[in-house]
Design a protein around this motif. Structure first.
Motif, PDB file in Angstrom:
ATOM      1  N   ARG A  54     -14.534 -20.435  66.669  1.00 39.64           N
ATOM      2  CA  ARG A  54     -14.154 -20.123  65.287  1.00 39.64           C
ATOM      3  C   ARG A  54     -13.998 -21.395  64.455  1.00 39.64           C
ATOM      4  O   ARG A  54     -14.402 -21.453  63.294  1.00 39.64           O
ATOM      5  CB  ARG A  54     -12.859 -19.303  65.276  1.00 39.64           C
ATOM      6  CG  ARG A  54     -13.043 -17.853  65.674  1.00 39.64           C
ATOM      7  CD  ARG A  54     -11.815 -17.033  65.369  1.00 39.64           C
ATOM      8  NE  ARG A  54     -10.693 -17.372  66.222  1.00 39.64           N
ATOM      9  CZ  ARG A  54     -10.401 -16.764  67.379  1.00 39.64           C
ATOM     10  NH1 ARG A  54     -11.174 -15.777  67.821  1.00 39.64           N
ATOM     11  NH2 ARG A  54      -9.357 -17.133  68.100  1.00 39.64           N
ATOM     12  N   GLN A  57     -17.366 -22.663  63.706  1.00 36.25           N
ATOM     13  CA  GLN A  57     -17.966 -21.838  62.655  1.00 36.25           C
ATOM     14  C   GLN A  57     -17.427 -22.224  61.276  1.00 36.25           C
ATOM     15  O   GLN A  57     -18.178 -22.336  60.304  1.00 36.25           O
ATOM     16  CB  GLN A  57     -17.699 -20.365  62.930  1.00 36.25           C
ATOM     17  CG  GLN A  57     -18.383 -19.438  61.910  1.00 36.25           C
ATOM     18  CD  GLN A  57     -17.890 -18.016  62.036  1.00 36.25           C
ATOM     19  OE1 GLN A  57     -16.672 -17.785  62.026  1.00 36.25           O
ATOM     20  NE2 GLN A  57     -18.813 -17.077  62.168  1.00 36.25           N
ATOM     21  N   THR A  60     -18.860 -25.494  60.166  1.00 37.07           N
ATOM     22  CA  THR A  60     -20.256 -25.307  59.780  1.00 37.07           C
ATOM     23  C   THR A  60     -20.350 -24.685  58.390  1.00 37.07           C
ATOM     24  O   THR A  60     -21.186 -25.072  57.563  1.00 37.07           O
ATOM     25  CB  THR A  60     -20.978 -24.429  60.801  1.00 37.07           C
ATOM     26  OG1 THR A  60     -20.833 -25.007  62.104  1.00 37.07           O
ATOM     27  CG2 THR A  60     -22.457 -24.308  60.475  1.00 37.07           C
ATOM     28  N   ALA A  61     -19.510 -23.682  58.136  1.00 38.13           N
ATOM     29  CA  ALA A  61     -19.501 -23.054  56.815  1.00 38.13           C
ATOM     30  C   ALA A  61     -19.131 -24.069  55.739  1.00 38.13           C
ATOM     31  O   ALA A  61     -19.713 -24.080  54.648  1.00 38.13           O
ATOM     32  CB  ALA A  61     -18.521 -21.883  56.812  1.00 38.13           C
ATOM     33  N   TYR A 111     -28.826 -21.404  59.380  1.00 34.21           N
ATOM     34  CA  TYR A 111     -27.379 -21.165  59.313  1.00 34.21           C
ATOM     35  C   TYR A 111     -27.087 -19.664  59.165  1.00 34.21           C
ATOM     36  O   TYR A 111     -26.212 -19.121  59.850  1.00 34.21           O
ATOM     37  CB  TYR A 111     -26.802 -21.941  58.137  1.00 34.21           C
ATOM     38  CG  TYR A 111     -25.391 -21.550  57.782  1.00 34.21           C
ATOM     39  CD1 TYR A 111     -24.303 -21.974  58.532  1.00 34.21           C
ATOM     40  CD2 TYR A 111     -25.152 -20.723  56.674  1.00 34.21           C
ATOM     41  CE1 TYR A 111     -23.003 -21.602  58.203  1.00 34.21           C
ATOM     42  CE2 TYR A 111     -23.851 -20.338  56.344  1.00 34.21           C
ATOM     43  CZ  TYR A 111     -22.793 -20.785  57.108  1.00 34.21           C
ATOM     44  OH  TYR A 111     -21.512 -20.401  56.791  1.00 34.21           O
ATOM     45  N   MET A 115     -25.088 -17.292  61.764  1.00 28.41           N
ATOM     46  CA  MET A 115     -23.914 -16.505  61.412  1.00 28.41           C
ATOM     47  C   MET A 115     -24.090 -15.044  61.819  1.00 28.41           C
ATOM     48  O   MET A 115     -23.142 -14.376  62.243  1.00 28.41           O
ATOM     49  CB  MET A 115     -23.640 -16.605  59.910  1.00 28.41           C
ATOM     50  CG  MET A 115     -23.208 -17.994  59.449  1.00 28.41           C
ATOM     51  SD  MET A 115     -21.586 -18.467  60.056  1.00 28.41           S
ATOM     52  CE  MET A 115     -20.544 -17.381  59.108  1.00 28.41           C
ATOM     53  N   ASP A 116     -25.310 -14.556  61.674  1.00 24.87           N
ATOM     54  CA  ASP A 116     -25.572 -13.167  62.050  1.00 24.87           C
ATOM     55  C   ASP A 116     -25.554 -12.966  63.562  1.00 24.87           C
ATOM     56  O   ASP A 116     -25.205 -11.884  64.052  1.00 24.87           O
ATOM     57  CB  ASP A 116     -26.927 -12.724  61.488  1.00 24.87           C
ATOM     58  CG  ASP A 116     -26.907 -12.603  59.971  1.00 24.87           C
ATOM     59  OD1 ASP A 116     -25.794 -12.476  59.414  1.00 24.87           O
ATOM     60  OD2 ASP A 116     -27.991 -12.652  59.353  1.00 24.87           O
ATOM     61  N   HIS A 118     -23.758 -14.626  65.921  1.00 20.18           N
ATOM     62  CA  HIS A 118     -22.489 -14.896  66.625  1.00 20.18           C
ATOM     63  C   HIS A 118     -21.326 -14.267  65.863  1.00 20.18           C
ATOM     64  O   HIS A 118     -21.077 -14.626  64.706  1.00 20.18           O
ATOM     65  CB  HIS A 118     -22.248 -16.403  66.761  1.00 20.18           C
ATOM     66  CG  HIS A 118     -23.208 -17.075  67.686  1.00 20.18           C
ATOM     67  ND1 HIS A 118     -23.283 -16.794  69.027  1.00 20.18           N
ATOM     68  CD2 HIS A 118     -24.143 -18.041  67.450  1.00 20.18           C
ATOM     69  CE1 HIS A 118     -24.208 -17.544  69.592  1.00 20.18           C
ATOM     70  NE2 HIS A 118     -24.754 -18.324  68.647  1.00 20.18           N
ATOM     71  N   ASP A 119     -20.653 -13.359  66.538  1.00 21.97           N
ATOM     72  CA  ASP A 119     -19.442 -12.747  65.984  1.00 21.97           C
ATOM     73  C   ASP A 119     -18.250 -13.287  66.760  1.00 21.97           C
ATOM     74  O   ASP A 119     -17.844 -12.762  67.786  1.00 21.97           O
ATOM     75  CB  ASP A 119     -19.506 -11.227  66.091  1.00 21.97           C
ATOM     76  CG  ASP A 119     -18.288 -10.550  65.449  1.00 21.97           C
ATOM     77  OD1 ASP A 119     -17.478 -11.276  64.820  1.00 21.97           O
ATOM     78  OD2 ASP A 119     -18.154  -9.325  65.578  1.00 21.97           O
ATOM     79  N   PHE A 137     -22.869 -23.679  66.652  1.00 20.01           N
ATOM     80  CA  PHE A 137     -22.257 -24.003  65.354  1.00 20.01           C
ATOM     81  C   PHE A 137     -22.066 -25.508  65.199  1.00 20.01           C
ATOM     82  O   PHE A 137     -22.241 -26.051  64.111  1.00 20.01           O
ATOM     83  CB  PHE A 137     -20.919 -23.269  65.216  1.00 20.01           C
ATOM     84  CG  PHE A 137     -21.066 -21.837  64.788  1.00 20.01           C
ATOM     85  CD1 PHE A 137     -21.782 -21.500  63.655  1.00 20.01           C
ATOM     86  CD2 PHE A 137     -20.495 -20.809  65.533  1.00 20.01           C
ATOM     87  CE1 PHE A 137     -21.919 -20.173  63.249  1.00 20.01           C
ATOM     88  CE2 PHE A 137     -20.633 -19.492  65.148  1.00 20.01           C
ATOM     89  CZ  PHE A 137     -21.347 -19.170  64.013  1.00 20.01           C
TER      90      PHE A 137
END
Length: 447
Positions: A54, A57, A60-61, A111, A115-116, A118-119, A137
């Motif tokens: 997380r 992630q 990365t965002a 990217y 994101m799609d 990996h939840d 990520f």
């Protein structure tokens, strides 16, 4: 037979139980420690991996967002350059940025796909998947950061182009503002003229023709280019200024036409009155002097009357042009009327001036003679300054002037009771003109 049963037979049931219980307990405790402890440690590790995934992630965002901001800033810089510069350096900058744009697009697509895929918030996320998500990520974050750093270095290389473009763009806003202010002033001037009841149709059409130019100015230099926008703004300012000048001038011009029309009518009346005196003046000239003194004035009364009548007709035309607000025609008519009245004034003055001069010379010709001799002597003195003898061309002209004056005086004396005074006056004037020409020649040569 089992070992327990053998021991039971040997020592009896009462003695066996205490020994067995500790062994079972030990086994149970050992099993509980090993099995239970392993299960608790595994759940904690999964949670740690999930948290790291997380966190990766989120980083990365954040990197994606920062790259997006850097790209937007770069687009603004390029638009600034494009609005001003289309030279080789600018074209190279656009081509280089195209490669960056492709790289950034690929990174953005990757990217989004990542994101799609990996939840990290899923409750079913296992350790392996969490670890892979963290790895993906982190790799994506680093790629986005590198892209941003490269883009920033590219932006720094464009700084001189951007600075020059911004300096050019800084000229646009004031120029456009001046154009808009000029249009507003022209509109207000037009409204003022209309409120005064004056016709301003041509100027209104000219102002309406500037509306498309204002729309183009509002669209800005980014769309139409800096130099075309500056040129358009200057042209709009100039044309709007001309309209304002015309509108500002129009009330003053209307007032001026009215004032001059009144003045010229008054002058026409005065000249008409004076023209009525030409007849008596000619009668006196005929009665007192020879025909040669007044014969050339015979048509003065008729010419004066014709000139005055023409001026009156012209002024009537000016009045019509004024009512119809044809200001150029009115101005032309005023000029024409002025010329006619000036001509009339000259004609009327000619007769009166002729009588005055003839009266003076007939009463005492010596003043005219002495004035003329003084002019000749003055020229002679100047011709001798710094010389033993004058230049031949000056001496010949001045000698001829003296002879001409003597001849005029002799003719006047031979004329008896009714000499040709007008011819005498023309001769003395010619002699003074000769002397004056010699003086001018000498002085001009000295300079």
């Amino acid at each position: 037979m089992t070992a327990t049963r053998i021991l039971g037979k040997l020592i009896g049931p009462a003695l066996l139980l205490p020994a067995v219980v500790p062994v079972v307990a030990a086994v149970a405790i050992s099993g509980a420690f090993t099995g239970g402890g392993t299960r608790r440690w595994g759940r904690g590790r999964v949670e740690d991996l999930r948290e790291e995934a997380r966190r990766a992630q989120g980083e990365t965002a954040e990197a994606f967002y920062e790259l997006e901001l850097a790209q937007r800033g770069m687009q603004l810089s390029l638009e600034t350059i494009r609005a001003v510069d289309d030279g080789p350096q600018a074209r190279k900058a656009f081509a280089d940025h195209a490669a960056f744009a492709e790289r950034i697009d690929r990174a953005n697509h990757e990217y989004i796909s990542l994101m799609d895929s990996h939840d990290v918030e899923s409750a079913d996320l296992d350790a392996t998947t969490a670890s892979r998500a963290r790895h993906d990520f982190t790799r994506m974050r680093d790629e986005l950061r590198r892209a941003k750093e490269d883009l920033e270095r590219f932006g720094q290389s464009l700084a001189p182009l951007v600075e020059r473009a911004e300096q050019e763009l800084a000229r646009v806003a004031p120029a456009v503002e001046r154009a808009k202010r000029a249009l507003l002033e022209a509109t207000r001037a037009l409204d003022t003229v209309r409120e005064a009841g004056l016709d301003a149709g041509d100027s209104a059409a000219d102002l309406a023709a500037l509306a498309p130019e204002l729309r183009l100015l509002n669209e800005g230099a980014a769309r139409h280019g800096v130099q075309p926008t500056l040129t358009r703004a200057e042209e709009v300012t100039r044309r709007a200024g001309e309209i304002t000048a015309r509108m500002t001038e129009l009330p003053r011009r209307a007032e001026e036409v009215g004032r001059r029309l009144t003045s010229l009518r008054t002058r026409a009346e005065a000249i008409t009155t004076r023209a009525g005196q030409v007849g008596p003046t000619l009668s006196e000239l005929r009665r007192r002097f020879s025909a040669a003194c007044w014969q050339d004035l015979q048509r003065v009364p008729d010419e004066a009357a014709e000139a005055v009548a023409g001026a009156r007709r012209t002024l009537d035309g000016v009045e019509r042009a004024r009512r119809e607000q044809r200001w150029d025609d009115a101005a032309d008519g005023i000029t024409e009327a002025q010329a006619l009245l000036a001509r009339t004034d000259e004609l009327v003055s000619t007769a009166g001036d002729r009588l005055r001069r003839l009266n003076e010379v007939s009463f005492d010709a010596s003043k005219e003679i002495e004035r003329t001799r003084f002019a000749v002597r003055d020229a002679q003195r100047l011709a001798m300054v710094g010389r033993a003898v004058p230049e031949p061309r000056h001496a010949e002209r001045l000698d001829g002037a003296v002879e001409r004056l003597d001849a005029a005086v002799a003719a006047l004396e031979r004329g008896g009771r009714n000499p040709d005074y007008w011819r005498f006056l023309m001769e003395t004037k010619a002699v003074r003109d000769i002397a004056g020409a010699v003086v001018e020649d000498i002085r001009g040569k000295g300079r």
